[in-house]
Design an enzyme around this catalytic site. Structure first.
Site, PDB file in Angstrom:
ATOM      1  N   HIS A 278     -18.362  22.949  -3.544  1.00 42.52           N
ATOM      2  CA  HIS A 278     -18.290  21.504  -3.926  1.00 42.52           C
ATOM      3  C   HIS A 278     -17.635  21.126  -5.115  1.00 42.52           C
ATOM      4  O   HIS A 278     -18.232  20.317  -5.823  1.00 42.52           O
ATOM      5  CB  HIS A 278     -19.766  20.864  -3.735  1.00 42.52           C
ATOM      6  N   ASP A 309     -11.762  25.782  -0.878  1.00 44.61           N
ATOM      7  CA  ASP A 309     -11.460  24.794  -2.153  1.00 44.61           C
ATOM      8  C   ASP A 309     -12.457  25.040  -3.279  1.00 44.61           C
ATOM      9  O   ASP A 309     -13.460  26.122  -2.996  1.00 44.61           O
ATOM     10  CB  ASP A 309     -11.557  23.291  -1.559  1.00 44.61           C
ATOM     11  N   ARG A 313      -6.086  24.744  -9.660  1.00 40.49           N
ATOM     12  CA  ARG A 313      -5.268  24.128 -10.634  1.00 40.49           C
ATOM     13  C   ARG A 313      -4.074  24.396 -10.793  1.00 40.49           C
ATOM     14  O   ARG A 313      -3.302  23.703 -11.287  1.00 40.49           O
ATOM     15  CB  ARG A 313      -5.918  24.281 -11.962  1.00 40.49           C
TER      16      ARG A 313
END
Length: 393
Positions: A278, A309, A313
């Site tokens: 998360h 996920d 970046r």
């Protein structure tokens, strides 16, 4: 603030930090507790290095990826990010439009300020919906009906929010129910006039998909109160079984971090999982999803689609996750920063930045197609447990 001046996703982050008041920026940026999880997510990527292979033909580099019967232009999509309209009015549908135009998937958050029905009209072939289960099961079941009737084909059931997390940045800023804004917080917000103008013009954003269950013509506060009483809901594998029976198309569980849960999901006929913590916003001492990804892929990769996920970046991060077993990845903060500072153009620019980085890294590493990716492409540094990877500010 010229969005084209951003040459990487970190530039978009800095632009968003200048554009937003601290209370709003911290909501996006923050983790929980000591925020160790934020550090570990990015440190895990820094430990993994791509081994280049030279003297190969990389004149043509193909980054298309097939997922649930759809050929996407790149192997990444936009993860669900709640309350997007707080940062830019209309942000949810801007993100959806940017995804449609870039031919990548977009997951509308269960805490979104854009509606299921609007997503179905705007991007039926690219829009997915993230379901947060409600304590009143009839609400969840009705949302599933609405997603199907809107023509969306992928339902993402988020399972990693069993209870509220201790998000200390939000508590210090007074970002809670009810809001407890200090005078200093209000004065600081005045230093961000462009954001403030949009907020004053549009008012408090409303959780659009919950409004139908909050009575006749509810205010945004009344809808927020409903959401606060309905979520998080106690959920078990019985709920997964029920949603599997109700949902006729692709069902994805988001937040899977153990091989045990992954195997059970496969046994229940779930079509895919997103390995995720998360974005380090729930359990601070959870491992990085990148560190558990290979074992999960080995356990269920032949039976279901494994996605990823948390911590993406750079384009090199995308390729690293693909090497370690992900078939597709999602990122949320970076595209949210882009839409915050530049609207649709900003969201598009964030996508273009990541797509361009993937292409360059493919060329530098001697990769022309994702079929060439496997764990042998990765060199892993030993963990440096003493290093502080937290970004300044």
């Amino acid at each position: 603030m010229n969005i084209c001046d951003a040459i990487n996703l970190e530039d978009l982050r800095h632009m968003a930090k200048r554009y937003l008041p601290k209370i709003a920026f911290d909501y996006i940026e923050g983790g929980v507790d000591d925020e160790d999880g934020l550090n570990h997510n990015q440190a895990a990527f820094r430990r993994h290095r791509l081994i280049p292979q030279y003297l190969v033909d990389i004149a043509t580099r193909n980054q298309t990826a097939r997922l649930f019967g759809h050929d996407y232009a790149s192997p990444f999509g936009i993860a669900p990010t709640g309350l997007a309209a707080l940062f830019r009015p209309g942000a949810d549908m801007m993100l959806a439009q940017a995804a449609r135009e870039a031919n990548i998937p977009f997951i509308l958050s269960g805490a979104s300020t854009g509606s299921i029905e609007d997503l179905g009209k705007l991007a039926p072939d690219h829009g997915w919906y993230q379901l947060y289960a409600a304590r009143d099961k009839t609400i969840s079941e009705d949302m599933i009906r609405r997603v199907h009737e809107a023509g969306l084909k992928t339902l993402v059931f988020t399972v990693d929010v069993p209870i509220h997390a201790k998000r200390e940045r939000n508590r210090r800023n007074g970002f809670s129910r009810p809001l407890k804004l200090s005078l200093a917080t209000k004065i600081e917000a005045l230093r961000h006039p462009h954001w403030l103008a949009g907020y004053l013009k549009n008012g408090k954003p409303t959780f659009a998909n919950w409004a139908a269950y909050a009575g006749d013509d509810p205010t945004s506060d009344q809808v927020a109160d409903l959401v606060a009483t309905q979520t998080p809901a106690p959920i078990t594998w019985r709920d997964v079984e029920n949603f599997r029976n109700l949902w006729p198309d692709f069902l994805v569980l988001k937040g899977i971090m153990s091989t045990t849960d992954a195997v059970r999901a496969a046994d229940m006929g779930v079509d895919g999982i997103i390995v995720s913590n998360h974005g380090a916003r729930q359990l601070d001492r959870a491992p990085s999803p990148l560190d558990v990804l290979p074992a999960i892929k080995a356990a269920v990769g032949e039976r279901m689609t494994v996605m990823f996920d948390s911590g993406i970046r750079r384009g090199s991060d995308v390729l690293t996750a693909l090497c370690l077993g992900a078939e597709f990845v999602f990122l949320g903060r970076s595209t949210l920063y882009g839409v915050t500072v530049g609207g649709l153009a900003g969201a598009t620019h964030a996508i273009d930045i990541l797509r361009g980085e993937i292409d360059v890294v493919m060329g530098q590493a001697g990769i022309s197609d994702f079929g060439q990716l496997d764990p042998d492409r990765i060199f892993c540094d030993p963990p440096d447990h003493g290093r502080n990877d937290r970004r300044a500010g």
